[in-house]
Design an enzyme around this catalytic site. Structure first.
Site, PDB file in Angstrom:
ATOM      1  N   VAL A  93      37.177  42.044  32.322  1.00 42.85           N
ATOM      2  CA  VAL A  93      36.218  41.044  32.795  1.00 42.85           C
ATOM      3  C   VAL A  93      35.019  41.731  33.439  1.00 42.85           C
ATOM      4  CG1 VAL A  93      35.882  39.105  34.405  1.00 42.85           C
ATOM      5  CG2 VAL A  93      38.062  39.357  33.179  1.00 42.85           C
ATOM      6  N   CYS A  94      33.834  41.285  33.048  1.00 45.20           N
ATOM      7  CA  CYS A  94      32.583  41.773  33.632  1.00 45.20           C
ATOM      8  C   CYS A  94      32.093  40.699  34.602  1.00 45.20           C
ATOM      9  CB  CYS A  94      31.564  42.012  32.525  1.00 45.20           C
ATOM     10  SG  CYS A  94      29.969  42.569  33.131  1.00 45.20           S
TER      11      CYS A  94
END
Length: 159
Positions: A93-94
């Site tokens: 996840v960014c």
């Protein structure tokens, strides 16, 4: 010393989560081969928000806490090839609150992390694309919605 601080913090996070966590979510440390709990490695589920194209599903993530936690953020991952503009093909996840060079703060809790990821599902950050789906999100919203709904079926909650 930091490893002890890290484990103490994770024990407290687990205690707080068990006392008070958002409805529909789950989070728990994985079991080590010897049957003990591995507080550095968790599995969690994030429900899609009602009224969004993500609704009706429980999305699995893994959370890996480094030895330097809470000084350094955990790594949160969906399954490989998860369809979202802010998720790398690896599933990572960014999100700014998970980036130590951006908005990570040691006071951020497990609950805040998981709620932040849930918010990200329906409100992608187009300034920080990580996966190919951001092209569809920007240029072909109907295709993007179709793909998200397909993915939601894959993770649909059985009532």
């Amino acid at each position: 010393m930091s490893a002890t601080l890290s484990l103490t913090r994770l024990q407290e996070e687990r205690k707080q989560w068990r006392k008070n966590h958002p409805y529909g979510f789950y989070a728990k440390p994985k079991k080590a081969p010897d049957g003990s709990l591995n507080l550095r490695s968790w599995e969690a589920g994030i429900p899609g928000k009602e009224g969004t194209i993500w609704a009706g599903a429980l999305y699995p993530v893994t959370i890996e806490f480094p030895e330097e936690y809470p000084s350094k953020p955990p790594k949160v991952q969906f399954p490989k090839d998860f369809y979202h503009p802010n998720v790398y093909p690896s599933g990572t996840v960014c999100l700014s609150i998970l980036n130590e060079d951006s908005d990570w703060r040691p006071v951020i809790t497990l609950k805040q992390i998981l709620l932040g990821v849930q918010d990200l599902l329906d409100t992608p950050n187009v300034k920080s694309p990580a996966g190919n789906s951001y092209v569809a999100f920007l240029k072909n919203p109907a295709e993007y919605e179709r793909m998200v709904k397909l993915q939601a079926k894959k993770y649909a909650q059985v009532e």
